[in-house]
Design a protein around this motif. Structure first.
Motif: not given
Length: 467
Positions: A346-348, A393-397, A399-400, A403-406
């Motif tokens: 899912e890499i944005p 795209n700052a928000g998108k990267i 959040q990804w 989410d990945y870290w969590e």
């Protein structure tokens, strides 16, 4: 109460400028906007003044001025810090980019480096002598920031972290004094700066032990992202048992474009970037089990060491949007690899990626209390980075990345490598990064910087009980 540069009189600033050899840059100056830029384009801060130091005297004058006038102070070396900790709003920035030199002593293979140097400049100077200092994987990284945080890279398994090769440093302390720290002088400070970050003073000079590294055998091997779990399981067992001459960091990524073949562009992969420093005549034999895993793409071969250090520079120039999170890991079991498969799929954006750097071999043989870098028993230092040139795209990267870290954090060792931390993660994360060494660091901080002048960093708060 902390003052801003705007609170100071013109006379006060003029008197200060008269003490400097370097120049100052204020918001009214034409070069101010350019001077504010750092590697991470997501960072937008507005210092009240930059002091472009050219020597130690400039640093001493600047530290004294900031302390005496209660001005917020940031220290900028290479400007690579993800959280933008080389800048501060409305305060003073001590910029070390004018303090640059690399001096190689072939009698003992030591190298003296200025506080403002970049690692590419160091590699350029050491390579003709067949020498290298363990550092990171991007040549535009600053020597100071990477070293003070630890320094993980291609040579970690063979020669340890950057801090394991630091022999000495010259520093300006919070009281304006100048000291040399090494195994014989100011031993407590020498211990603290090998992983404790910029909490203890401004390092104007580093002395490193270099090692014989001239030509290496390395490069990337790639597999479709769908094979992440299979390749990760193989890698986990292979890398720890591999000869220490061989390093390889695991990644999930998108191939963004050239120099990779067009058939790979914008496709998702898992991969390993290898660096072998051993006998080149044995390289093909060492790489046989790697090639037996049938990578879809491989580009490995002999190259000068500086070439592998600059391999990704062109893809990741200064000014892109960056957000990152890190953790240490001991295992890459099925639950862990399942998360890497999920988020790797899912890499944005084409430049966003995840890396796992092995902390085995020489890096693991240093005691957990020999330096502040407390996770010597971890198998990997992991980092997830959201990267894109477009601010939209700052928000998108971000959040990804979060989410990945969590999703991965429950499987981690609990703390992060301080160089892989943003400035919004909180004090508990800083404590966790130093583990059992935090209390000792606090005491040293209290001894040398009880007023916490050096606080624009992953801050180690002074111990009030001993301050």
């Amino acid at each position: 109460m902390t003052k801003t540069i705007k609170d100071l009189s013109k006379e006060t600033l003029t008197d200060f400028q008269a003490k400097l050899k370097g120049r100052t840059v204020f918001p009214s100056d034409s070069e101010y906007t350019e001077t504010c830029k750092v590697y991470n384009g997501m960072i937008k801060k507005s210092p009240g003044m930059f002091v472009m130091c050219v020597d130690v005297a400039d640093v001493i004058a600047s530290v004294n001025f900031a302390r005496e006038n209660n001005i917020l102070l940031a220290i900028r070396g290479g400007g690579h810090n993800g959280g933008g900790l080389g800048l501060c709003d409305e305060g003073m920035v001590i910029d070390l980019s004018g303090i640059k030199y690399v001096r190689v002593d072939t009698s003992d293979n030591t190298v003296r480096v200025g506080g403002g140097n970049l690692w590419g400049e160091v590699d350029h100077a050491t390579h003709p002598f067949g020498l290298a200092i363990p550092a990171g994987i991007i040549s535009s990284t600053g020597v100071g920031g990477l070293t003070l945080g630890g320094g993980v890279g291609h040579l970690s398994r063979k020669y340890g972290l950057t801090i394991d090769n630091l022999l000495e440093a010259d520093m300006v302390l919070a009281n304006g004094s100048f000291v040399t720290v090494n195994a014989d002088q100011n031993q407590d400070l020498f211990w603290a700066i090998r992983g404790g970050g910029g909490n203890f003073g401004v390092v104007t000079s580093f002395k490193f032990q270099a090692h014989p590294v001239k030509t290496v055998f390395g490069g990337p091997t790639l597999w479709p992202v769908e094979k992440t779990q299979e390749i990760m399981a193989w890698y986990h067992s292979f890398i720890e048992a591999a000869p220490e001459d061989l390093n390889g960091f695991f990644a999930t990524m998108v191939i963004p474009g050239p120099p990779f073949p067009e058939s790979l562009h914008l496709k998702k992969f898992c991969g390993i970037v290898w660096c072998y420093t051993g006998d080149l005549a044995k390289a093909e034999e060492v790489f046989k089990p790697i090639m037996a895993m049938n990578p879809l793409f491989q580009h490995v071969g002999e190259m000068p060491y500086p070439s592998i250090q600059t391999m990704f520079d062109g893809l990741l120039p200064s000014g892109f949007q960056w957000y990152w999170r890190g953790d240490f890991f001991n295992d890459l079991n099925e639950d862990v690899s399942a998360q890497h498969l999920k988020f790797g799929s899912e890499i944005p954006t084409p430049l966003s990626q995840m890396h796992l750097y092995p902390i085995t071999g020489a890096a693991a043989r240093v005691g957990a209390e020999d330096t502040p870098w407390a996770y010597r028993n971890a198998k990997y230092s992991g980092v997830i980075v959201g990267v894109d040139p477009d601010p939209a795209n700052a928000g998108k990267i971000t959040q990804w990345c979060k989410d990945y870290w969590e999703a991965l954090h429950p499987y981690s060792s609990g703390g992060a490598y301080s160089n892989f931390m943003m400035n919004d993660e909180g004090q508990e994360r800083v404590k966790a990064s130093y583990r059992h060494n935090y209390a000792r660091l606090q005491k040293i901080k209290s001894k040398y910087d009880a007023g916490n002048l050096f606080r624009v960093n992953q801050n180690i708060a002074p111990d009030t009980a001993t301050a």
